[in-house]
Design a protein around this motif. Structure first.
Motif, PDB file in Angstrom:
ATOM      1  N   SER A 266       0.833  -1.208   0.000  1.00  0.00           N
ATOM      2  CA  SER A 266       0.000   0.000   0.000  1.00  0.00           C
ATOM      3  C   SER A 266       0.864   1.254   0.000  1.00  0.00           C
ATOM      4  O   SER A 266       0.537   2.249  -0.668  1.00  0.00           O
ATOM      5  CB  SER A 266      -0.922  -0.001   1.220  1.00  0.00           C
ATOM      6  N   HIS A 267       1.963   1.239   0.727  1.00  0.00           N
ATOM      7  CA  HIS A 267       2.866   2.391   0.729  1.00  0.00           C
ATOM      8  C   HIS A 267       3.590   2.527  -0.606  1.00  0.00           C
ATOM      9  O   HIS A 267       3.880   3.642  -1.042  1.00  0.00           O
ATOM     10  CB  HIS A 267       3.873   2.263   1.868  1.00  0.00           C
ATOM     11  N   LEU A 268       3.889   1.397  -1.255  1.00  0.00           N
ATOM     12  CA  LEU A 268       4.480   1.470  -2.591  1.00  0.00           C
ATOM     13  C   LEU A 268       3.525   2.163  -3.556  1.00  0.00           C
ATOM     14  O   LEU A 268       3.926   3.019  -4.350  1.00  0.00           O
ATOM     15  CB  LEU A 268       4.811   0.062  -3.086  1.00  0.00           C
ATOM     16  N   ARG A 284       8.226  -5.251  -8.544  1.00  0.00           N
ATOM     17  CA  ARG A 284       7.047  -5.715  -7.841  1.00  0.00           C
ATOM     18  C   ARG A 284       7.219  -7.169  -7.396  1.00  0.00           C
ATOM     19  O   ARG A 284       8.063  -7.916  -7.895  1.00  0.00           O
ATOM     20  CB  ARG A 284       5.809  -5.543  -8.708  1.00  0.00           C
ATOM     21  N   ASP A 285       6.434  -7.561  -6.398  1.00  0.00           N
ATOM     22  CA  ASP A 285       6.346  -8.954  -5.982  1.00  0.00           C
ATOM     23  C   ASP A 285       5.331  -9.663  -6.861  1.00  0.00           C
ATOM     24  O   ASP A 285       4.383  -9.063  -7.376  1.00  0.00           O
ATOM     25  CB  ASP A 285       5.914  -9.064  -4.518  1.00  0.00           C
ATOM     26  N   ARG A 286       5.516 -10.957  -7.020  1.00  0.00           N
ATOM     27  CA  ARG A 286       4.618 -11.734  -7.869  1.00  0.00           C
ATOM     28  C   ARG A 286       3.429 -12.234  -7.017  1.00  0.00           C
ATOM     29  O   ARG A 286       3.358 -13.391  -6.614  1.00  0.00           O
ATOM     30  CB  ARG A 286       5.367 -12.901  -8.500  1.00  0.00           C
ATOM     31  N   ASP A 287       2.505 -11.321  -6.688  1.00  0.00           N
ATOM     32  CA  ASP A 287       1.327 -11.681  -5.905  1.00  0.00           C
ATOM     33  C   ASP A 287       0.228 -10.654  -6.164  1.00  0.00           C
ATOM     34  O   ASP A 287       0.427  -9.675  -6.894  1.00  0.00           O
ATOM     35  CB  ASP A 287       1.650 -11.792  -4.412  1.00  0.00           C
ATOM     36  N   ALA A 288      -0.929 -10.867  -5.557  1.00  0.00           N
ATOM     37  CA  ALA A 288      -2.074  -9.980  -5.793  1.00  0.00           C
ATOM     38  C   ALA A 288      -1.795  -8.572  -5.291  1.00  0.00           C
ATOM     39  O   ALA A 288      -2.206  -7.586  -5.925  1.00  0.00           O
ATOM     40  CB  ALA A 288      -3.323 -10.551  -5.116  1.00  0.00           C
ATOM     41  N   ALA A 289      -1.102  -8.457  -4.148  1.00  0.00           N
ATOM     42  CA  ALA A 289      -0.779  -7.127  -3.629  1.00  0.00           C
ATOM     43  C   ALA A 289       0.150  -6.394  -4.583  1.00  0.00           C
ATOM     44  O   ALA A 289       0.021  -5.181  -4.792  1.00  0.00           O
ATOM     45  CB  ALA A 289      -0.138  -7.250  -2.247  1.00  0.00           C
ATOM     46  N   GLY A 290       1.090  -7.116  -5.190  1.00  0.00           N
ATOM     47  CA  GLY A 290       1.972  -6.500  -6.180  1.00  0.00           C
ATOM     48  C   GLY A 290       1.210  -6.034  -7.406  1.00  0.00           C
ATOM     49  O   GLY A 290       1.488  -4.968  -7.966  1.00  0.00           O
ATOM     50  N   ILE A 306       5.138  10.393 -16.198  1.00  0.00           N
ATOM     51  CA  ILE A 306       6.313   9.584 -15.874  1.00  0.00           C
ATOM     52  C   ILE A 306       6.167   8.219 -16.536  1.00  0.00           C
ATOM     53  O   ILE A 306       5.110   7.585 -16.466  1.00  0.00           O
ATOM     54  CB  ILE A 306       6.455   9.414 -14.344  1.00  0.00           C
ATOM     55  N   GLU A 307       7.236   7.773 -17.190  1.00  0.00           N
ATOM     56  CA  GLU A 307       7.232   6.442 -17.791  1.00  0.00           C
ATOM     57  C   GLU A 307       7.406   5.396 -16.691  1.00  0.00           C
ATOM     58  O   GLU A 307       8.308   5.512 -15.863  1.00  0.00           O
ATOM     59  CB  GLU A 307       8.357   6.313 -18.810  1.00  0.00           C
ATOM     60  N   LEU A 308       6.570   4.386 -16.679  1.00  0.00           N
ATOM     61  CA  LEU A 308       6.657   3.327 -15.673  1.00  0.00           C
ATOM     62  C   LEU A 308       6.939   2.001 -16.358  1.00  0.00           C
ATOM     63  O   LEU A 308       6.267   1.628 -17.330  1.00  0.00           O
ATOM     64  CB  LEU A 308       5.370   3.248 -14.867  1.00  0.00           C
ATOM     65  N   LEU A 309       7.931   1.292 -15.837  1.00  0.00           N
ATOM     66  CA  LEU A 309       8.277  -0.030 -16.330  1.00  0.00           C
ATOM     67  C   LEU A 309       8.271  -1.007 -15.164  1.00  0.00           C
ATOM     68  O   LEU A 309       8.808  -0.716 -14.094  1.00  0.00           O
ATOM     69  CB  LEU A 309       9.655  -0.024 -16.995  1.00  0.00           C
ATOM     70  N   SER A 310       7.668  -2.161 -15.372  1.00  0.00           N
ATOM     71  CA  SER A 310       7.591  -3.179 -14.331  1.00  0.00           C
ATOM     72  C   SER A 310       8.778  -4.125 -14.436  1.00  0.00           C
ATOM     73  O   SER A 310       9.137  -4.575 -15.536  1.00  0.00           O
ATOM     74  CB  SER A 310       6.289  -3.965 -14.471  1.00  0.00           C
ATOM     75  N   LEU A 311       9.395  -4.424 -13.293  1.00  0.00           N
ATOM     76  CA  LEU A 311      10.427  -5.449 -13.205  1.00  0.00           C
ATOM     77  C   LEU A 311       9.803  -6.658 -12.514  1.00  0.00           C
ATOM     78  O   LEU A 311       9.376  -6.563 -11.369  1.00  0.00           O
ATOM     79  CB  LEU A 311      11.634  -4.951 -12.417  1.00  0.00           C
ATOM     80  N   MET A 312       9.749  -7.787 -13.205  1.00  0.00           N
ATOM     81  CA  MET A 312       9.045  -8.963 -12.694  1.00  0.00           C
ATOM     82  C   MET A 312      10.033 -10.047 -12.287  1.00  0.00           C
ATOM     83  O   MET A 312      10.887 -10.446 -13.082  1.00  0.00           O
ATOM     84  CB  MET A 312       8.093  -9.504 -13.761  1.00  0.00           C
ATOM     85  N   PRO A 313       9.970 -10.547 -11.046  1.00  0.00           N
ATOM     86  CA  PRO A 313      10.840 -11.657 -10.646  1.00  0.00           C
ATOM     87  C   PRO A 313      10.355 -12.971 -11.238  1.00  0.00           C
ATOM     88  O   PRO A 313       9.196 -13.106 -11.640  1.00  0.00           O
ATOM     89  CB  PRO A 313      10.713 -11.653  -9.123  1.00  0.00           C
ATOM     90  N   GLU A 314      11.237 -13.946 -11.264  1.00  0.00           N
ATOM     91  CA  GLU A 314      10.834 -15.281 -11.709  1.00  0.00           C
ATOM     92  C   GLU A 314      10.061 -15.999 -10.605  1.00  0.00           C
ATOM     93  O   GLU A 314       9.075 -16.681 -10.861  1.00  0.00           O
ATOM     94  CB  GLU A 314      12.061 -16.101 -12.090  1.00  0.00           C
ATOM     95  N   LEU A 315      10.513 -15.806  -9.366  1.00  0.00           N
ATOM     96  CA  LEU A 315       9.871 -16.433  -8.212  1.00  0.00           C
ATOM     97  C   LEU A 315       8.981 -15.423  -7.507  1.00  0.00           C
ATOM     98  O   LEU A 315       8.430 -14.538  -8.149  1.00  0.00           O
ATOM     99  CB  LEU A 315      10.947 -17.002  -7.290  1.00  0.00           C
ATOM    100  N   GLY A 316       8.858 -15.508  -6.188  1.00  0.00           N
ATOM    101  CA  GLY A 316       7.959 -14.612  -5.475  1.00  0.00           C
ATOM    102  C   GLY A 316       8.421 -13.179  -5.450  1.00  0.00           C
ATOM    103  O   GLY A 316       7.633 -12.244  -5.565  1.00  0.00           O
TER     104      GLY A 316
END
Length: 349
Positions: A266-268, A284-290, A306-316
């Motif tokens: 929420s703070h993010l 971001r984390d790989r979950d619903a909150a993310g 502002i341009e926004l790009l998501s960085l996605m982990p392979e795991l959580g």
């Protein structure tokens, strides 16, 4: 921004004096149960997941709240901002002043110059004092803990400190006899100009291999919402995430990229944008909150140009990736997700 933080801290204390009225106004579907106002979430959904403390005792401060389902927490300024879905701290300050029927803070300067009462538990002043009483992490149990998470680059981290015996207030979810002090990783929460607004604590197991076995091993104090734990000076490009370990994992492979850990999803979603920012990476984390945080940030970034790009982990999350695959594989995966102009700029040589 420092002035806004000061106003927010003052209003937080004033709102705490009217905590039950705040809850009735912003969370009308909830109800008082003993010392708490119980409701489903910060939006005011009926339920019992989120509880706001209405009376101060040895276990908590009036106005502090926790959502047991998500781990989100904060003070009443945080609650109002999330409830009203404000994008800027100034909006929340205006709303809080309206609720309290205050004039528009014409006497701010006089209040800052006059001596005040002792620091209230959980206040920004108390948060700054805790950070000042802590010491650098190198050679401490905090360093041992971070190393157990695969994080090895521990120099030049002024935002992090260590306290050997940090007070822990057990809550209703802790087992009887829970100790009231543990060693802790202490982190400074600042605005984008570097003014400290709060402190984040991670209580540690004596082995240094894990967090302490308590119901809430991570807590923040002070004015947190909109601000972050920062690694590097904010520039035109930054990366932001929920947690310290996620950001330090990226720092292992992108040591010059400015990073900001917002302490929760929420703070993010509510993190304030530096005025010079033109590109924001969301680790971001790989979950619903993310997913939810990314959705809100995408809308806010678009409105701000502002341009926004998501960085996605392979795991959580990226710390999971670092520990399983190591820095080399993590570095390749992250660099592939960067904007082309940032690969040469921030990639480790």
């Amino acid at each position: 921004m420092g002035q806004l933080s000061t106003r927010a801290a003052d209003l937080s204390e004033r709102l705490a004096q009217n905590a039950q009225a705040v809850c009735r106004h912003y969370l009308p579907a909830g109800r008082r149960e003993g010392r708490y106002w119980m409701v489903g979430d910060v939006a005011g959904t009926p339920g019992r997941s989120l509880y706001v403390r209405l009376f101060e005792n040895e276990r908590g401060t009036i106005g502090n709240w926790v959502d047991a389902a998500t781990g989100e927490h904060g003070d009443l300024i945080d609650l109002i901002r999330l409830n009203q879905r404000h994008g800027r701290l100034a909006e929340t300050i205006d709303e809080a002043e309206r609720f309290l029927s205050l004039p528009p803070s014409a006497d701010d300067d006089e209040r800052r110059l006059s001596p005040g009462p002792p620091a209230r538990a959980g206040s920004p002043t108390a948060a700054r004092r805790l950070f000042a009483a802590s010491k650098p992490i190198v050679g401490t149990l905090a360093a041992t803990y971070l190393q157990s998470r695969g994080i090895t680059h521990l120099v030049d981290l002024p935002a992090l400190r260590f306290h050997p015996r940090c007070y822990y207030r057990p809550n209703d979810y802790d087992v009887p006899g829970t100790p009231v002090a543990f060693a802790a990783l202490i982190a400074s929460v600042t605005d984008h100009e570097g003014t400290q607004t709060g402190t984040h604590r991670t209580w540690l197991d004596p082995s240094g291999s894990m967090k302490a076995a308590v119901a809430s091993p991570r807590r923040a104090m002070g004015n947190i919402l909109g601000h972050a734990i920062r690694f590097g000076k904010a520039q035109d490009v930054i990366a932001a995430s929920e947690g310290i370990e996620t950001m330090l994992s990226l720092r292992e492979v992108l040591p010059t990229l400015p990073l900001a850990a917002a302490t929760s999803s929420s703070h993010l979603a509510a993190i304030l944008f530096p005025p010079m920012l033109r590109r924001l990476y969301v680790a971001r984390d790989r979950d619903a909150a993310g997913d939810a945080a990314l959705s809100i940030l995408t809308e806010r970034a678009l409105a701000a140009g502002i341009e926004l790009l998501s960085l996605m982990p392979e795991l959580g999350d990226f710390n999971d990736d670092l520990r399983l695959h190591g820095p080399s594989v993590l570095g390749e995966r992250v660099v592939d997700q960067l904007h082309e102009t940032d690969r040469a700029r921030f990639q480790r040589r």
